[in-house]
Write an enzyme that holds these catalytic residues in place. Sequence first.
Site, mmCIF file in Angstrom:
data_model
loop_
_atom_site.group_PDB
_atom_site.id
_atom_site.type_symbol
_atom_site.label_atom_id
_atom_site.label_comp_id
_atom_site.label_asym_id
_atom_site.label_seq_id
_atom_site.Cartn_x
_atom_site.Cartn_y
_atom_site.Cartn_z
ATOM 1 N N THR A 10 0.834 -1.214 0.000
ATOM 2 C CA THR A 10 0.000 0.000 0.000
ATOM 3 C C THR A 10 0.865 1.259 0.000
ATOM 4 O O THR A 10 0.467 2.282 -0.561
ATOM 5 C CB THR A 10 -0.966 0.040 1.209
ATOM 6 O OG1 THR A 10 -0.225 0.070 2.423
ATOM 7 C CG2 THR A 10 -1.904 -1.148 1.193
ATOM 8 N N ASN A 11 2.042 1.195 0.610
ATOM 9 C CA ASN A 11 2.939 2.367 0.555
ATOM 10 C C ASN A 11 3.512 2.547 -0.844
ATOM 11 O O ASN A 11 3.676 3.677 -1.313
ATOM 12 C CB ASN A 11 4.051 2.232 1.596
ATOM 13 C CG ASN A 11 3.570 2.601 2.979
ATOM 14 O OD1 ASN A 11 3.380 3.781 3.264
ATOM 15 N ND2 ASN A 11 3.333 1.612 3.828
ATOM 16 N N ASN A 22 13.323 4.708 4.791
ATOM 17 C CA ASN A 22 12.415 3.688 5.302
ATOM 18 C C ASN A 22 11.236 4.373 5.967
ATOM 19 O O ASN A 22 11.365 5.474 6.501
ATOM 20 C CB ASN A 22 13.145 2.819 6.344
ATOM 21 C CG ASN A 22 12.254 1.703 6.877
ATOM 22 O OD1 ASN A 22 11.556 1.029 6.100
ATOM 23 N ND2 ASN A 22 12.256 1.494 8.180
ATOM 24 N N ALA A 55 -0.986 8.891 8.094
ATOM 25 C CA ALA A 55 0.430 9.282 8.170
ATOM 26 C C ALA A 55 1.275 8.658 7.051
ATOM 27 O O ALA A 55 1.810 9.374 6.202
ATOM 28 C CB ALA A 55 1.006 8.928 9.536
ATOM 29 N N HIS A 83 8.529 3.796 9.006
ATOM 30 C CA HIS A 83 8.274 2.965 10.190
ATOM 31 C C HIS A 83 6.970 3.432 10.838
ATOM 32 O O HIS A 83 6.771 4.640 11.027
ATOM 33 C CB HIS A 83 9.445 3.084 11.177
ATOM 34 C CG HIS A 83 9.251 2.216 12.373
ATOM 35 N ND1 HIS A 83 9.450 0.856 12.340
ATOM 36 C CD2 HIS A 83 8.816 2.503 13.634
ATOM 37 C CE1 HIS A 83 9.164 0.346 13.526
ATOM 38 N NE2 HIS A 83 8.771 1.319 14.318
ATOM 39 N N ASP A 120 16.134 1.035 12.418
ATOM 40 C CA ASP A 120 15.295 2.209 12.695
ATOM 41 C C ASP A 120 16.082 3.345 13.359
ATOM 42 O O ASP A 120 15.502 4.209 14.017
ATOM 43 C CB ASP A 120 14.088 1.845 13.581
ATOM 44 C CG ASP A 120 13.143 0.859 12.898
ATOM 45 O OD1 ASP A 120 13.007 0.930 11.664
ATOM 46 O OD2 ASP A 120 12.562 0.023 13.596
HETATM 47 C C1 GRF Z 1 3.775 -0.520 6.808
HETATM 48 O O1 GRF Z 1 3.092 -0.406 8.016
HETATM 49 C C2 GRF Z 1 5.162 0.038 6.949
HETATM 50 O O2 GRF Z 1 5.234 1.118 7.810
HETATM 51 C C3 GRF Z 1 5.887 -1.126 7.521
HETATM 52 O O3 GRF Z 1 5.352 -2.249 6.881
HETATM 53 C C4 GRF Z 1 4.026 -1.976 6.441
HETATM 54 C C5 GRF Z 1 3.976 -2.228 4.971
HETATM 55 O O4 GRF Z 1 2.718 -2.155 4.395
HETATM 56 N N1 GRF Z 1 7.316 -0.938 7.415
HETATM 57 P P1 GRF Z 1 2.537 -2.128 2.804
HETATM 58 O O5 GRF Z 1 3.230 -3.366 2.236
HETATM 59 O O6 GRF Z 1 3.135 -0.867 2.281
HETATM 60 O O7 GRF Z 1 1.047 -2.202 2.589
#
Ligand code: GRF
Length: 201
Positions: free
Chosen positions: A14-15, A109, A181, A111, A152
């Site tokens: 999703t990111n 990254n 966020a 987090h 991190d």
């Molecule tokens: C997110 O919560 C990100 O912060 C963490 O892993 C998750 C990944 O989600 N590092 P997606 O694969 O981007 O949906």
Amino acid sequence: MKTRIAVLVSGGGTNLQALIDAELRGEIPHGEIVMVVSNNSGAYALERARQAGIPAAVVSKKECGSQAAFEARLQGILEINGVDLVILAGFMSILSEGFTKKWPNRILNIHPSLIPAFCGEGFYGLHVHEAALERGVKLTGATVHFVNEIADGGPILLQKAVEVLPDDTPETLQRRVMEQAEWQLLPQAAEMVSRQIAENR
Ligand code: GRF
């Protein structure tokens, strides 16, 4: 010339989608996502890359046999594709100092907490939100930071706070942190660093 971005993923992506959508909306004018790399061939993020027409590669640690071989493979793919900036978007594999040293201030990254709370080894995925709920914090959030050899631990670039609600479960909190966020911060950070790289070329 635009900064060439590789997005490294492991899961749902999703990111990655937030980055793709932001680029399509013209919100990352100094950067271009040129490839997606997954360490997991079953990642739905690969389907998102396919639908967006972005070349994707799978590099599995198991098939490479060792961390060193895995990182050498990754390095090779990034170099061949002329990548300037690496974005870890839910990439579930820790990178060694040998690798991160080759990319100083060139790996970002995201987090899902306000670092230094709920971060470091063992704090990934839902565990982060479970720990926040267990501690009873009323605010949590997300952090975009540069990646160095400490999990991190690299310099913080952007943070955004998100409210914790009384009835939250780890799943509802994870979703709110993503929506309010992560999906906003990551594209913003991508543009900030892409611009810096493009202007200093
Ligand atoms: C997110 O919560 C990100 O912060 C963490 O892993 C998750 C990944 O989600 N590092 P997606 O694969 O981007 O949906």
